[in-house]
Motif scaffolding. Structure first.
Motif, mmCIF file in Angstrom:
data_model
loop_
_atom_site.group_PDB
_atom_site.id
_atom_site.type_symbol
_atom_site.label_atom_id
_atom_site.label_comp_id
_atom_site.label_asym_id
_atom_site.label_seq_id
_atom_site.Cartn_x
_atom_site.Cartn_y
_atom_site.Cartn_z
ATOM 1 N N PHE A 290 51.699 49.371 48.013
ATOM 2 C CA PHE A 290 50.902 49.479 46.794
ATOM 3 C C PHE A 290 50.591 48.135 46.153
ATOM 4 C CE2 PHE A 290 53.564 53.221 47.371
ATOM 5 C CZ PHE A 290 52.614 54.228 47.392
ATOM 6 N N ALA A 291 51.197 47.067 46.654
ATOM 7 C CA ALA A 291 50.943 45.725 46.130
ATOM 8 C C ALA A 291 51.298 44.718 47.205
ATOM 9 C CB ALA A 291 51.762 45.465 44.868
ATOM 10 N N GLY A 292 50.740 43.516 47.091
ATOM 11 C CA GLY A 292 51.038 42.486 48.080
ATOM 12 C C GLY A 292 50.302 41.203 47.773
ATOM 13 N N GLN A 293 50.378 40.294 48.703
ATOM 14 C CA GLN A 293 49.685 39.013 48.612
ATOM 15 C C GLN A 293 48.868 38.801 49.870
ATOM 16 O OE1 GLN A 293 53.438 36.887 47.379
ATOM 17 N NE2 GLN A 293 51.979 35.659 46.229
ATOM 18 N N ALA A 294 47.697 38.247 49.717
ATOM 19 C CA ALA A 294 46.821 37.993 50.855
ATOM 20 C C ALA A 294 47.349 36.816 51.661
ATOM 21 C CB ALA A 294 45.404 37.702 50.376
ATOM 22 N N GLY A 295 47.265 36.934 52.977
ATOM 23 C CA GLY A 295 47.664 35.826 53.836
ATOM 24 C C GLY A 295 49.147 35.536 53.738
ATOM 25 N N LEU A 296 49.488 34.281 53.515
ATOM 26 C CA LEU A 296 50.885 33.866 53.434
ATOM 27 C C LEU A 296 51.489 34.268 52.097
ATOM 28 C CD1 LEU A 296 50.429 30.307 55.003
ATOM 29 C CD2 LEU A 296 51.144 32.435 56.147
ATOM 30 N N SER A 297 52.770 33.940 51.912
ATOM 31 C CA SER A 297 53.481 34.352 50.706
ATOM 32 C C SER A 297 52.907 33.725 49.432
ATOM 33 C CB SER A 297 54.959 33.976 50.825
ATOM 34 O OG SER A 297 55.098 32.576 51.009
ATOM 35 N N ASN A 298 52.136 32.654 49.575
ATOM 36 C CA ASN A 298 51.531 32.026 48.392
ATOM 37 C C ASN A 298 50.091 32.469 48.183
ATOM 38 O OD1 ASN A 298 50.426 30.796 50.589
ATOM 39 N ND2 ASN A 298 50.566 28.703 49.767
ATOM 40 N N GLY A 299 49.655 33.552 48.877
ATOM 41 C CA GLY A 299 48.291 34.037 48.716
ATOM 42 C C GLY A 299 48.102 34.744 47.387
ATOM 43 N N PRO A 300 46.864 35.054 47.029
ATOM 44 C CA PRO A 300 46.591 35.718 45.754
ATOM 45 C C PRO A 300 47.161 37.133 45.714
ATOM 46 C CG PRO A 300 44.596 35.616 47.099
ATOM 47 C CD PRO A 300 45.629 34.789 47.796
ATOM 48 N N PHE A 301 47.465 37.572 44.519
ATOM 49 C CA PHE A 301 48.188 38.801 44.249
ATOM 50 C C PHE A 301 47.221 39.978 44.142
ATOM 51 C CE2 PHE A 301 52.053 40.715 42.584
ATOM 52 C CZ PHE A 301 51.611 41.738 41.746
ATOM 53 N N TRP A 302 47.618 41.148 44.666
ATOM 54 C CA TRP A 302 46.832 42.373 44.467
ATOM 55 C C TRP A 302 47.763 43.555 44.248
ATOM 56 C CZ3 TRP A 302 47.435 46.840 47.266
ATOM 57 C CH2 TRP A 302 48.130 46.738 48.473
ATOM 58 N N LEU A 303 47.275 44.561 43.537
ATOM 59 C CA LEU A 303 47.992 45.823 43.402
ATOM 60 C C LEU A 303 46.991 46.942 43.138
ATOM 61 C CD1 LEU A 303 47.965 46.150 40.092
ATOM 62 C CD2 LEU A 303 49.976 44.706 40.237
ATOM 63 N N ALA A 304 47.365 48.153 43.521
ATOM 64 C CA ALA A 304 46.470 49.305 43.406
ATOM 65 C C ALA A 304 46.993 50.277 42.358
ATOM 66 C CB ALA A 304 46.347 50.017 44.758
ATOM 67 N N VAL A 305 46.066 50.887 41.612
ATOM 68 C CA VAL A 305 46.441 51.841 40.568
ATOM 69 C C VAL A 305 45.623 53.123 40.721
ATOM 70 C CG1 VAL A 305 47.033 49.990 38.951
ATOM 71 C CG2 VAL A 305 44.724 50.953 38.933
ATOM 72 N N GLY A 306 46.105 54.186 40.080
ATOM 73 C CA GLY A 306 45.365 55.444 40.054
ATOM 74 C C GLY A 306 45.162 56.034 41.433
ATOM 75 N N ASP A 307 43.989 56.657 41.636
ATOM 76 C CA ASP A 307 43.688 57.293 42.915
ATOM 77 C C ASP A 307 43.591 56.296 44.059
ATOM 78 O OD1 ASP A 307 43.712 59.839 41.970
ATOM 79 O OD2 ASP A 307 41.546 60.053 41.792
ATOM 80 N N ALA A 308 43.343 55.033 43.761
ATOM 81 C CA ALA A 308 43.315 54.017 44.820
ATOM 82 C C ALA A 308 44.701 53.850 45.441
ATOM 83 C CB ALA A 308 42.830 52.679 44.266
ATOM 84 N N ALA A 309 45.746 54.136 44.670
ATOM 85 C CA ALA A 309 47.117 54.045 45.173
ATOM 86 C C ALA A 309 47.597 55.389 45.713
ATOM 87 C CB ALA A 309 48.054 53.568 44.066
ATOM 88 N N ASP B 4 42.529 35.057 40.322
ATOM 89 C CA ASP B 4 43.895 34.853 40.816
ATOM 90 C C ASP B 4 44.555 36.142 41.264
ATOM 91 O OD1 ASP B 4 43.853 32.064 40.244
ATOM 92 O OD2 ASP B 4 44.119 32.553 38.126
ATOM 93 N N ALA B 5 44.089 37.295 40.753
ATOM 94 C CA ALA B 5 44.729 38.572 41.080
ATOM 95 C C ALA B 5 43.688 39.678 41.024
ATOM 96 C CB ALA B 5 45.871 38.860 40.115
ATOM 97 N N LEU B 6 43.945 40.742 41.761
ATOM 98 C CA LEU B 6 43.063 41.901 41.792
ATOM 99 C C LEU B 6 43.846 43.167 41.476
ATOM 100 C CD1 LEU B 6 40.799 41.525 44.978
ATOM 101 C CD2 LEU B 6 40.118 41.292 42.590
ATOM 102 N N ILE B 7 43.294 43.973 40.592
ATOM 103 C CA ILE B 7 43.783 45.339 40.407
ATOM 104 C C ILE B 7 42.768 46.243 41.092
ATOM 105 C CG2 ILE B 7 44.289 47.179 38.767
ATOM 106 C CD1 ILE B 7 45.140 45.093 36.775
ATOM 107 N N VAL B 8 43.197 46.919 42.155
ATOM 108 C CA VAL B 8 42.306 47.796 42.916
ATOM 109 C C VAL B 8 42.297 49.166 42.234
ATOM 110 C CG1 VAL B 8 41.786 48.766 45.179
ATOM 111 C CG2 VAL B 8 42.932 46.545 45.005
#
Length: 274
Positions: free
Chosen positions: A156-175, A31-35
């Motif tokens: 640094f964070a967002g949702q894929a596709g439309l507003s109801n897309g799956p959640f992602w955010l980036a941490v550390g050096d990825a951000a 459902d969500a990704l931490i990059v």
């Protein structure tokens, strides 16, 4: 409830979920990704545009005394600036010295050996060159050359596709990939991970849009803070205020830095007396 280890080949999304295609042929839905991919730009670009703020050429190698003195000093670290960059050293009680020299990528030509290049820049130092001579240090390892790139994501964070897309955010050096002289990358990574955990929990409580907005706001403010801190640190070196290396880094970075595609280089050389 479970840990799945494997190399990710592709990342896509469908029906409100992320689909991770693994190298072993399996697909994983979440459902969500931490990059947390470090400085790997191929992963970062799938989520947000990256802004490159600086690039440094680094040399790392180890020196050691041929005969270790009976009296051994305690381990210590130090930083010394020179006209074309800065040095970081760590001495150990076994008589060895680990050194890092950071400078402009264009400072070294491919025709120049790494040992000659480093010897040339060591002459610019005041304390380090004398310390090496007094300790009769010799090259223990061949210099390893690499490029340190400072980057941050545009978002640094967002949702894929439309507003109801799956959640992602980036941490550390990825951000945010930090300048090694002026920033604390490890503690910053931990701080971003704590904020990410809070916002991820908030998204699962049905507040996805607010979670994305809050995390982007927090990380943008933090990114602005470390850029100001970086300028402040480089401004403190007044001896080389007119040198291009220091002029560039004491001013706010407002433009994207163009760098070559190769991020790492390797050179080998003989054991020599510096």
């Amino acid at each position: 409830s479970s840990i799945i280890r494997g190399q990710i080949k592709t990342i896509s999304h469908a029906e409100g979920s992320w689909i991770l295609s693994l190298a072993n042929g399996n697909d994983l839905k979440c459902d969500a990704l931490i990059v947390a991919s470090g400085t790997n730009p191929s992963i970062q670009h799938q989520f947000s545009h990256t802004i490159t703020t600086d690039a440094l050429l680094g040399h790392y190698w180890t020196l050691k005394q041929p005969v270790v003195a009976e009296y051994r000093t305690e381990a210590a670290s130090f930083v010394e600036a020179c006209a074309t960059g800065w040095w970081y050293g760590v001495s150990f009680n076994d008589g060895s010295l680990s050194l890092l020299f950071m400078t402009e990528p264009g400072q070294r030509t491919l025709m120049q050996s790494s040992v000659d290049f480093l010897a040339q820049h060591l002459k610019q130092t005041v304390h380090l060159k004398q310390w090496i001579r007094c300790q009769n240090m010799r090259l223990l390892s061949s210099p390893y050359c690499f490029k340190k790139v400072c980057r941050n994501l545009r978002t640094f964070a967002g949702q894929a596709g439309l507003s109801n897309g799956p959640f992602w955010l980036a941490v550390g050096d990825a951000a945010i990939s930090h300048d090694p002289l002026s920033s604390f990358g490890l503690t910053s990574a931990i701080w971003s991970a704590v904020q990410a955990a809070k916002r991820l929990g908030q998204s699962f409580d049905g507040q996805g849009a607010e979670a994305i907005h809050s995390y982007n706001r927090e990380m943008a403010a933090f990114c602005n803070h470390i850029h100001k801190q970086r300028c402040s640190v480089y401004e403190r070196e007044v001896r080389f205020a007119s040198e291009p290396f220091w002029i560039k880094r004491r001013c706010p970075q407002t433009s994207v830095v163009q760098i070559c595609e190769e991020d790492r280089f390797f050179w080998t050389g003989p054991i020599v007396n510096l």
